[in-house]
Write an enzyme that holds these catalytic residues in place. Structure first.
Site, PDB file in Angstrom:
ATOM      1  N   ALA A 174       0.857  -1.190   0.000  1.00 20.65           N
ATOM      2  CA  ALA A 174       0.000   0.000   0.000  1.00 20.65           C
ATOM      3  C   ALA A 174       0.887   1.232   0.000  1.00 20.65           C
ATOM      4  CB  ALA A 174      -0.854   0.025   1.273  1.00 20.65           C
ATOM      5  N   HIS A 198      11.474  -1.392  18.076  1.00 23.42           N
ATOM      6  CA  HIS A 198      10.689  -1.732  16.892  1.00 23.42           C
ATOM      7  C   HIS A 198      11.329  -0.960  15.745  1.00 23.42           C
ATOM      8  CE1 HIS A 198       7.172  -3.622  19.023  1.00 23.42           C
ATOM      9  NE2 HIS A 198       7.931  -3.183  20.009  1.00 23.42           N
ATOM     10  N   HIS A 215      10.092  -8.589  11.981  1.00 21.28           N
ATOM     11  CA  HIS A 215      11.163  -7.594  11.997  1.00 21.28           C
ATOM     12  C   HIS A 215      12.363  -8.046  11.155  1.00 21.28           C
ATOM     13  CE1 HIS A 215       9.901  -5.498  16.049  1.00 21.28           C
ATOM     14  NE2 HIS A 215       9.021  -5.323  15.082  1.00 21.28           N
TER      15      HIS A 215
HETATM   16  P1  FDA Z   1       7.886  -1.284   3.696  1.00 23.20           P
HETATM   17  O1  FDA Z   1       7.326  -2.653   3.709  1.00 23.20           O
HETATM   18  O2  FDA Z   1       7.261  -0.288   4.577  1.00 23.20           O
HETATM   19  O3  FDA Z   1       7.822  -0.676   2.221  1.00 23.20           O
HETATM   20  C1  FDA Z   1       8.060  -1.431   1.075  1.00 23.20           C
HETATM   21  C2  FDA Z   1       7.113  -0.949  -0.017  1.00 23.20           C
HETATM   22  O4  FDA Z   1       7.550  -1.459  -1.267  1.00 23.20           O
HETATM   23  C3  FDA Z   1       5.696  -1.442   0.186  1.00 23.20           C
HETATM   24  O5  FDA Z   1       4.787  -0.369   0.042  1.00 23.20           O
HETATM   25  C4  FDA Z   1       5.509  -2.478  -0.938  1.00 23.20           C
HETATM   26  O6  FDA Z   1       4.192  -2.586  -1.402  1.00 23.20           O
HETATM   27  C5  FDA Z   1       6.438  -1.930  -2.001  1.00 23.20           C
HETATM   28  N1  FDA Z   1       6.949  -2.945  -2.929  1.00 23.20           N
HETATM   29  C6  FDA Z   1       7.520  -4.138  -2.626  1.00 23.20           C
HETATM   30  N2  FDA Z   1       7.918  -4.770  -3.743  1.00 23.20           N
HETATM   31  C7  FDA Z   1       7.600  -3.951  -4.782  1.00 23.20           C
HETATM   32  C8  FDA Z   1       7.775  -4.040  -6.182  1.00 23.20           C
HETATM   33  N3  FDA Z   1       8.384  -5.085  -6.761  1.00 23.20           N
HETATM   34  N4  FDA Z   1       7.328  -3.003  -6.957  1.00 23.20           N
HETATM   35  C9  FDA Z   1       6.735  -1.920  -6.393  1.00 23.20           C
HETATM   36  N5  FDA Z   1       6.541  -1.797  -5.066  1.00 23.20           N
HETATM   37  C10 FDA Z   1       6.986  -2.795  -4.267  1.00 23.20           C
HETATM   38  N6  FDA Z   1       7.543  -1.689  13.535  1.00 23.20           N
HETATM   39  C11 FDA Z   1       7.362  -0.745  14.473  1.00 23.20           C
HETATM   40  O7  FDA Z   1       8.126   0.223  14.531  1.00 23.20           O
HETATM   41  N7  FDA Z   1       6.379  -0.867  15.406  1.00 23.20           N
HETATM   42  C12 FDA Z   1       5.521  -1.923  15.395  1.00 23.20           C
HETATM   43  O8  FDA Z   1       4.634  -1.999  16.249  1.00 23.20           O
HETATM   44  C13 FDA Z   1       5.669  -2.896  14.387  1.00 23.20           C
HETATM   45  N8  FDA Z   1       4.820  -3.962  14.312  1.00 23.20           N
HETATM   46  C14 FDA Z   1       4.784  -4.708  13.162  1.00 23.20           C
HETATM   47  C15 FDA Z   1       3.711  -5.566  12.932  1.00 23.20           C
HETATM   48  C16 FDA Z   1       3.609  -6.239  11.717  1.00 23.20           C
HETATM   49  C17 FDA Z   1       2.440  -7.149  11.459  1.00 23.20           C
HETATM   50  C18 FDA Z   1       4.608  -6.065  10.731  1.00 23.20           C
HETATM   51  C19 FDA Z   1       4.509  -6.787   9.415  1.00 23.20           C
HETATM   52  C20 FDA Z   1       5.689  -5.240  10.973  1.00 23.20           C
HETATM   53  C21 FDA Z   1       5.773  -4.550  12.178  1.00 23.20           C
HETATM   54  N9  FDA Z   1       6.807  -3.644  12.423  1.00 23.20           N
HETATM   55  C22 FDA Z   1       6.683  -2.741  13.440  1.00 23.20           C
HETATM   56  C23 FDA Z   1       7.932  -3.547  11.493  1.00 23.20           C
HETATM   57  C24 FDA Z   1       7.876  -2.349  10.558  1.00 23.20           C
HETATM   58  O9  FDA Z   1       6.551  -1.965  10.282  1.00 23.20           O
HETATM   59  C25 FDA Z   1       8.636  -2.642   9.268  1.00 23.20           C
HETATM   60  O10 FDA Z   1       9.917  -3.097   9.585  1.00 23.20           O
HETATM   61  C26 FDA Z   1       8.778  -1.415   8.390  1.00 23.20           C
HETATM   62  O11 FDA Z   1       7.532  -0.800   8.156  1.00 23.20           O
HETATM   63  C27 FDA Z   1       9.455  -1.767   7.077  1.00 23.20           C
HETATM   64  O12 FDA Z   1       9.700  -0.609   6.331  1.00 23.20           O
HETATM   65  P2  FDA Z   1      10.434  -0.665   4.933  1.00 23.20           P
HETATM   66  O13 FDA Z   1      10.604   0.734   4.469  1.00 23.20           O
HETATM   67  O14 FDA Z   1      11.634  -1.516   5.051  1.00 23.20           O
HETATM   68  O15 FDA Z   1       9.463  -1.451   3.962  1.00 23.20           O
END
Ligand code: FDA
Length: 569
Positions: free
Chosen positions: A85, A547, A504
């Site tokens: 998203a 986190h 994570h």
């Molecule tokens: P992130 O996933 O945010 O961004 C990647 C983007 O790239 C996405 O929008 C995806 O759709 C897009 N994408 C991927 N492949 C693509 C492609 N081939 N082409 C185009 N777009 C593409 N952290 C925290 O601080 N507090 C918390 O409470 C929690 N709890 C938690 C719960 C759950 C269920 C999860 C899954 C994770 C957490 N985390 C967390 C961890 C934290 O949310 C997470 O580590 C980060 O949001 C990751 O950020 P990034 O920028 O690395 O990737």
């Protein structure tokens, strides 16, 4: 070169990517495109609802990546959640806002990343943050802070939900954990995390909605003419210049849209921010990685970096749950961040010496499991650092989240620094095919032991006055099923049959010197390329005790400054 052209292309409009997009497009002279596979979730109630944790899981905005069979953990696969998203995983996460222990960030510099330490990152945590001072009512329920740790003018709302669980909860927890040697920590976000704390969340208190990366960094800026977000568009790979430079030069990104395959061109840089379970895959599909893997799929090797996709570090989560003797309303925000000394008490030196004597073997196992891609000496150095953090610096060893919700008192926990190391690699040259994700959960005895030891510590806490007055029967694991003195093998079985990913994952394109197994430089540039960076959870070289989002926002803020400086923007 007939396709659309921008100065910068950011792949992934998630937690990190939107920070970069925002900061680069502050300069009107540059054009920025964000390629995002997902769409807007601005009005998605599963996202906005502050109490809706988990509601988005399994819906169309969850990538729900599947792992390989986890052979050390009972054999079954796990689901690793990630947001698809505008806003990425910040739109579905647990919203907890905790940073890191200062020495963990200092370790980045110690390992060769010049300029990356707690002191230099703290201003970026603050730059991203718009700390909302808790109201008197929130304060009386445990919301507390030292204002010097926080930023008040950044884009990201950080604060407490409007309704925090009742006022007697914190004193009860405090009295209980004090007896177990865990002190109260007023504000865990100043680099010193250990203790019982009521941490803030990424939440917009005034509107009572989740604060995600899009609400902070994108929606208020969406009308900038030089900032374009291209949604429902899947990036396949980087397109390279045909040249004889010693460095690879990216000229764009091949994408799949509803109309088919197109190229979007970049005149300056391509920045991968697709998350730690996608950016390394995009590197491999683009010819950057381990030649042994790329050749299997007939992908020409552009840059040989054998550690792309290695060093995958995640944590494992289990729960210990009780019936409550009261009915609790409001949003619980209490966590215990316990050190090894606090968890193990008198036994800590035995555990430390066991770990110390196991690390050489652990390093061999990791190196072998990567078929030599991870060098034994490199991973051993990382393990020694980790040992020092746990047993010398006494960083938090486990997080225990305390969840008094309605008639139940639940707790979820995860040891913070497992030794297991996994990997993520392509299984096909076709970008739409899933990758092979293998976190190797419970690869080492110490990780499994820790998972059991923390559960026992939690049980002890719930049996301690006055917390013991708030709970009745333990329904998971349950003292009848699993008495304290049950054989370790039974505890191990319970852990393995009930754990989940803690979501994570980090480290899959680590920021480290190249000879130490790094994929990106301290400027977050992919080695061997002129103009490709990775900015997301992939670059964190070591797991953190906080986190992740708070640190990812800070890292992305700093990365944006590094990029702006290079181009004099
Ligand atoms: P992130 O996933 O945010 O961004 C990647 C983007 O790239 C996405 O929008 C995806 O759709 C897009 N994408 C991927 N492949 C693509 C492609 N081939 N082409 C185009 N777009 C593409 N952290 C925290 O601080 N507090 C918390 O409470 C929690 N709890 C938690 C719960 C759950 C269920 C999860 C899954 C994770 C957490 N985390 C967390 C961890 C934290 O949310 C997470 O580590 C980060 O949001 C990751 O950020 P990034 O920028 O690395 O990737």
């Amino acid at each position: 070169d007939s396709g659309p052209k921008y100065d910068f292309i950011i792949v992934g409009g998630g937690t990190s990517g939107l920070v970069i997009a925002n900061r680069l497009s502050e300069n009107k002279r540059v054009t920025v495109a964000v390629i995002e596979a997902g769409d807007s979730v601005f009005h998605n109630h599963n996202v906005t609802n502050v109490a809706g944790y988990g509601h988005a899981f399994g819906t169309h905005i969850d990538w729900a990546y599947e792992t390989e069979d986890q052979k050390y953990a009972g054999g079954s696969k796990q689901i690793m959640r990630a947001g698809k998203a505008i806003g990425g995983t910040s739109t579905i996460n647990g919203m907890s806002y905790t940073r890191a222990q200062s020495v963990q960030i200092d370790a980045w510099e110690l390992f060769g990343n010049k300029g990356w330490n707690w002191g230099s990152l703290l201003p970026y945590y603050q730059k991203s943050e718009k700390f909302e001072i808790p109201s008197q009512n929130q304060f009386s329920r445990g919301a507390d802070y030292y204002i010097t740790y926080h930023g008040e003018t950044g884009p990201l709302n950080v604060g407490w939900p409007i309704d925090i669980t009742n006022r007697s909860m914190l004193p009860t927890l405090d009295q209980t954990f004090n007896q177990l040697g865990v002190p109260y920590n007023r504000d865990a976000n100043g680099g010193s995390m250990v203790g019982l704390t009521s941490h803030p969340n990424t939440v917009n208190t005034k509107e009572n909605v989740r604060e995600d990366a899009a609400r902070a960094y994108y929606w208020p800026y969406q009308n900038r003419p030089n900032l374009k977000i291209i949604t429902n568009t899947f990036a396949n790979k980087i397109i390279w210049a045909n040249n004889s430079h010693s460095e690879a030069v990216a000229i764009g990104v091949e994408v799949t849209t509803s109309h088919g395959i197109e190229t979007i061109y970049a005149s300056k840089e391509v920045i991968l921010s697709a998350g730690s379970l996608k950016s390394p895959v995009l590197l491999e599909l683009s010819g950057i990685g381990n030649p042994d893997i790329l050749r299997k799929y007939d992908i020409p090797v552009k840059v040989n970096i054998s550690t792309v996709g290695e060093n995958l570090q995640d944590q494992t989560n289990n729960g210990v749950h009780y019936q409550g003797t009261e009915f609790w309303l409001g949003y619980p925000t209490f966590s215990v961040l316990a050190s090894a000394n606090q968890i193990y008490g008198n036994n800590v030196s035995n555990v430390a010496s066991y770990v110390n004597s196991s690390m050489v073997e652990y390093a061999k196992v990791v190196s072998n499991s990567s078929k030599g891609a991870v060098q034994e000496a490199n991973i051993l150095a990382a393990f020694k650092l980790q040992y020092d953090l746990i047993f010398e610096s006494q960083v938090p060893y486990a997080e225990i989240v305390l969840l008094p919700i309605e008639g139940m008192f639940m707790s979820e926990y995860w040891p913070l620094l497992p030794f297991s190391r996994g990997s993520i690699h392509i299984k096909s040259a076709n970008a739409s095919m899933p990758a092979s994700i293998n976190p190797n959960y419970f690869m080492f005895k110490q990780d499994l032991d820790a998972q059991v030891d923390v559960a026992r510590f939690i049980r002890k806490a719930f049996m301690t006055d006055p917390l013991s007055d708030l709970v009745g029967d333990e329904f998971a694991p349950g003292v009848d099923n699993l008495p304290d003195d049950a054989p370790t093998s039974e505890w191990d079985d319970w852990v393995k049959s009930n754990y989940r990913s803690n979501f994570h994952p980090v480290g899959t394109a680590s920021m480290l010197p190249r000879n130490r197994g790094g994929v990106v430089s301290p400027e977050l540039k992919v080695y061997g390329t002129r103009n490709v960076r990775v900015v997301d959870a992939s670059v964190l070289p070591f797991q953190l005790c906080g986190h992740l989002t708070s640190t990812l926002y800070a890292v992305a803020e700093k990365a944006a400054d590094i990029i702006k400086k290079q181009y004099r923007l």
